[in-house]
Design an enzyme around this catalytic site. Sequence first.
Site, PDB file in Angstrom:
ATOM      1  N   CYS A   1     -12.187   0.373  -3.423  1.00 12.07           N
ATOM      2  CA  CYS A   1     -13.267   0.625  -2.481  1.00 12.07           C
ATOM      3  C   CYS A   1     -13.284   1.873  -1.615  1.00 12.07           C
ATOM      4  CB  CYS A   1     -13.479  -0.547  -1.475  1.00 12.07           C
ATOM      5  SG  CYS A   1     -13.399  -2.209  -2.304  1.00 12.07           S
TER       6      CYS A   1
ATOM      7  N   LEU B   1     -16.073  -1.826  -4.657  1.00 11.44           N
ATOM      8  CA  LEU B   1     -15.908  -1.828  -6.160  1.00 11.44           C
ATOM      9  C   LEU B   1     -15.248  -3.390  -6.421  1.00 11.44           C
ATOM     10  CD1 LEU B   1     -15.848  -0.893  -8.979  1.00 11.44           C
ATOM     11  CD2 LEU B   1     -13.853   0.356  -8.556  1.00 11.44           C
TER      12      LEU B   1
ATOM     13  N   GLY C   1      -8.110  -1.439  -2.025  1.00  9.96           N
ATOM     14  CA  GLY C   1      -6.838  -1.211  -2.722  1.00  9.96           C
ATOM     15  C   GLY C   1      -6.624  -2.735  -3.533  1.00  9.96           C
TER      16      GLY C   1
ATOM     17  N   ASP D   1      -7.622 -10.832  -2.687  1.00 10.36           N
ATOM     18  CA  ASP D   1      -6.599 -10.235  -1.836  1.00 10.36           C
ATOM     19  C   ASP D   1      -6.762  -9.710  -0.414  1.00 10.36           C
ATOM     20  OD1 ASP D   1      -7.765  -8.236  -3.084  1.00 10.36           O
ATOM     21  OD2 ASP D   1      -5.923  -6.953  -3.316  1.00 10.36           O
TER      22      ASP D   1
ATOM     23  N   SER E   1      -2.465   3.688 -15.646  1.00  6.48           N
ATOM     24  CA  SER E   1      -2.260   4.924 -15.966  1.00  6.48           C
ATOM     25  C   SER E   1      -0.590   5.323 -15.774  1.00  6.48           C
ATOM     26  CB  SER E   1      -2.952   6.052 -14.771  1.00  6.48           C
ATOM     27  OG  SER E   1      -2.415   7.225 -15.043  1.00  6.48           O
ATOM     28  N   GLY E   2      -0.222   6.329 -16.669  1.00 13.77           N
ATOM     29  CA  GLY E   2       1.257   6.664 -16.462  1.00 13.77           C
ATOM     30  C   GLY E   2       1.616   7.552 -15.599  1.00 13.77           C
TER      31      GLY E   2
END
Length: 616
Positions: A2, A51, A79, A103, A379-380
């Site tokens: 967000c 989001l 987050g 959360d 993602s890495g």
Amino acid sequence: MCGITGWVAFEHDLTAERDVLDAMTATQLCRGPDAGGVHLQPHAALGHRRLAVIDVEGGVQPMTVEHDGRLLAALTYSGEVYNHRELRAELEAAGHRFRTRSDTEVVLHAYLEWGERLAERLNGMFAFAIWDARREELLLVRDRMGVKPLHYHPTPDGVLFGSEVKAILAHPSVRPVVDLDGLRELLAHTRTPGLTPYRGIHEVRPGHVVRVRREGISVRRYWALEAREHADSLEATVATVRALLDDIVHRQLDSDVPLCSLLSGGLDSSAVTALAAMTLRRAGAGPVRSFSVDFTGQNRNFHTDEVRQTQDSPYAELLAEHVGADHTVIELGAAELTDPSRRATVLRARDLPSGVGDMDISLLLLFRGVRRESTVALSGESADELFGGYRWFHDPTTVATEDFPWLAGMATIAGPGSVPREHLLDAGLLTKLDLDGYRRARYREAIAEVPHLDHADPLERRMREISYLNLTRFVCILLDRKDRMSMANGLEVRVPFCDHRLVQYVFNTPWAMKSFDGREKSLLRAAVRDVLPAAIADRVKSPYPVTADPHYPALLRAELAQLAAGHESPALGLLDRGRLAAALAPDTDPRSVLLGVDFALDLDAWLTEYQVTLEL
């Protein structure tokens, strides 16, 4: 994921400032396209753009909690907390009752139970603000590695804050001013924690809590890398890394919306994708979706050099086939990469000029394609900083040099022999800036922070310093880039290698173990080799891809020629006319000046759109 913003003013009634808060919140629309909200109190105004990822229906923000009709606290949060289920169970056992599955509500009740010490209990990536109505104080909290951004601007009677600087700049009392130190921070590529190029605007440092009260602002560090003895054998260390990765990936697959993996075909992204595929398969959840980027004509135009020996696409396709991923390639052409509207979008996402060639725009467009199918991506990112993947970890000359090690490798962004991005700036301005002196000062500050073991030998001591610099300075540059380009598309990107448990463990693993087979990322390779094809497990590190299309630098240089021919460009007064002419000369290799050209164009767009006041 967000966008958050807010305003605390102890000498002002903010219930009459809805229009200002709405304007600040609107700047975060891309970060939260699903919903928005505000919460007004006499001395605190909180804004939120959402989001929706966990509990799509229930996690509306700003979120409040009351008792007997009296407001206790309000939260605006960005987050993901990956241990929210365990915390929820602990809080329920302590008597807390929940209305949602989100959360967000767990974080709010965790504050009521543990106060600002809740930060130490959270596993995740987060940036949030809590207004405690009982005490009339604000808490700003940022995750340990700085995955999620959070900025603040002290005012005479409080503070303004926002996920991005643009939220603060939307307040009528704030003007974008950049002085010499701000320009140094912008150009030095040192990313000093806590600083921004804008005067008076700070970032909440990773692993820190900022408390705002009538008496003033105080800062507390709740987490930092520590020096600890590593007693595990190599075999046990590899097993521990694997066990941590299994747990981390499992936790980060938690989502109520479509999720995917970003797959380059390198060791890091392939490991994340393979572990995600294995976890999903065991849960009967179907194949993992994966996405990669490629460029039109890359097979024809690509040439190997000392840093890019192989193309990504064949390896991404190999891994996708190996794990049964539903794989998509996003292909980009030179016209898309040089479209001025794309540059403008990148600029607005970053709030600053970047000058990193096509890397930002290609990432932006990759994420735009991903967002059509998924809302969350793994993602890495950060594995190179953690496990020692970059060339500068393994070059004795660079290791021995008392400087930020990545500065020696910055030319790899555009290719060997390219000029630095400040190359076209006026010579007098560069002298005044003294970027080398600024970098030395920041380097000394960073080195002074490094925790050491008393008995470490010189090589181990130095490699701990190199690791610390990468994990507290360089990784922030990359995490910020990934956050801004993804959130510009309303896409949440998760970074398993930033889990603080893994970071702390590997940071204290001896360098001899991290490079036990004489190669980069030995420890990671050993931990995930069983889930990867041998060709990928043994692939040499390759940086983020750039287009090899010869039309790309030519189109950029043509754009610079238009800028140079005009008279209204605010950047012209900062550029060196001689170097500008040389960059545009027919006999100059356009790729060699690519970074300088790109930064000059970014600089002009930034000064124009943001109406920046330079006090140099």
